[in-house]
Enzyme design. Structure first.
Site, PDB file in Angstrom:
ATOM      1  N   ASP A 137       8.167  -3.342   5.526  1.00 13.55           N
ATOM      2  CA  ASP A 137       8.504  -3.100   6.925  1.00 13.55           C
ATOM      3  C   ASP A 137       7.936  -1.747   7.324  1.00 13.55           C
ATOM      4  O   ASP A 137       8.589  -0.714   7.195  1.00 13.55           O
ATOM      5  CB  ASP A 137      10.022  -3.144   7.101  1.00 13.55           C
ATOM      6  N   VAL A 138       6.678  -1.752   7.775  1.00 12.19           N
ATOM      7  CA  VAL A 138       5.974  -0.514   8.099  1.00 12.19           C
ATOM      8  C   VAL A 138       5.688  -0.379   9.594  1.00 12.19           C
ATOM      9  O   VAL A 138       5.428   0.722  10.076  1.00 12.19           O
ATOM     10  CB  VAL A 138       4.651  -0.395   7.308  1.00 12.19           C
ATOM     11  N   LYS A 139       5.658  -1.510  10.319  1.00 12.69           N
ATOM     12  CA  LYS A 139       5.456  -1.519  11.772  1.00 12.69           C
ATOM     13  C   LYS A 139       4.253  -0.687  12.197  1.00 12.69           C
ATOM     14  O   LYS A 139       4.300   0.091  13.144  1.00 12.69           O
ATOM     15  CB  LYS A 139       6.722  -1.033  12.494  1.00 12.69           C
ATOM     16  N   ARG A 140       3.134  -0.876  11.535  1.00 13.63           N
ATOM     17  CA  ARG A 140       1.927  -0.130  11.866  1.00 13.63           C
ATOM     18  C   ARG A 140       1.244  -0.724  13.093  1.00 13.63           C
ATOM     19  O   ARG A 140       1.257  -1.930  13.318  1.00 13.63           O
ATOM     20  CB  ARG A 140       0.959  -0.128  10.689  1.00 13.63           C
ATOM     21  N   THR A 149       4.767  -5.690   8.472  1.00 16.50           N
ATOM     22  CA  THR A 149       5.066  -5.810   9.895  1.00 16.50           C
ATOM     23  C   THR A 149       4.092  -4.940  10.672  1.00 16.50           C
ATOM     24  O   THR A 149       3.710  -3.859  10.216  1.00 16.50           O
ATOM     25  CB  THR A 149       6.506  -5.390  10.197  1.00 16.50           C
TER      26      THR A 149
END
Length: 296
Positions: free
Chosen positions: A103-106, A133
């Protein structure tokens, strides 16, 4: 975690995900070393504590659940030592054969977003995972290089679409006034574009390798998403936070997600982790059993 290279791994991420559903059901165990959880586990609130926490959760999940989701922010807060701790947690996960969604949401542009993809999706990277993510709010097209890299490496992506935080609703529910998706909400347009990516890259599997994040605690029709739409030939997978502690129940998958229900990953963190180190394995088993009716 399966190797990434095309010569080494015949399965796409979607196929591996479908296999995990069949073996272990849909539970995804979050690894979120909050300060208060480290205290509850009698661990120090530092990189060593986060590493011990993460490795214990991996050991508890191995053979009981098929998917884990480390929240990278809780390791990153300890700087380089935190990333080293995360690398060791990921190494354990690879050895255990767990499917790992970071879950890094880059989200970024050009060579910057390409470098993010290389860090997390390239075979042999210390941070290599099965999927990440990503944040599409500079446009889904801004992530084209990451989509290509993921496809080449047989990895997965999950685009934020309809998240459960209240601050996102105005943006994600907004109706587009022009372009190919005029008249559609922002959330629905992300889902549309991800569905098109899966259709273009269909490899014979029933589950695509590019998915979306849809909160289990929101009303998807409020975001302009028609959950009664007929299932596509290649189903878009859904990473769905909000189960357990936040109140959503896996028994309600059909009513929450409609035609997308068969591709939903049931993500739980606090409801599992708060059991403590002595009981976390038993809690994972219990949550897997409760979600048994949702198996693929």
């Amino acid at each position: 975690m399966s190797p990434a290279g095309p010569d080494d791994t015949p399965d796409t991420f979607g196929e591996r995900l479908h296999g995990a559903f069949g073996r272990f059901g849909r539970l995804c165990v979050g690894i979120d070393p909050h300060s208060w959880l480290l205290t509850d586990w009698n661990l120090p609130d530092n990189a060593d504590g986060a590493e011990s926490f993460g490795r214990q959760v991996v050991a508890a999940a191995a053979g009981r659940a098929g998917i884990i989701k480390p929240q990278v922010a809780f390791f990153e807060r300890f700087g380089s030592a935190g990333y080293l701790a995360l690398e060791r947690v990921l190494a354990d996960a690879r050895a255990a054969g767990l499917l790992v969604i970071a879950d890094v949401k880059r989200g970024d542009l050009g060579t910057s977003v390409e470098a993010y993809g290389q860090a997390w999706l390239s075979q042999g990277s210390p941070l290599e995972v099965d999927a990440i993510t990503v944040n599409p709010y500079m446009g889904v097209g801004s992530l084209a290089s990451t989509v290509e890299l993921a496809a080449d490496a047989r990895k997965g992506l999950f685009f934020l679409a309809a998240t459960s935080n209240r601050e996102a609703a105005d943006l994600q529910q907004a109706i587009l006034g022009h372009g190919a998706h005029a008249g559609r909400s922002v959330a629905a347009s992300v889902l549309d574009e991800v569905g098109a990516i899966n259709a273009d890259r269909a490899s014979g599997g029933s589950l695509g390798s590019v998915g979306v994040v849809l909160g289990a605690t929101v009303s998807l029709p409020d975001f302009g998403i028609d959950i009664t739409a007929p299932a596509a030939a290649v189903l878009t997978p859904v990473l769905a936070p909000g189960f357990g502690h936040q109140g959503a129940n896996p028994a309600d998958l059909a009513s929450l997600f409609g035609g997308y229900a068969q591709g939903v990953i049931v993500s739980e963190s606090r409801s599992v982790l708060s059991a403590g180190p002595a009981r976390v394995a038993d809690e994972i088993t219990r949550r897997v059993t409760e979600a048994g009716a949702t198996r693929g």
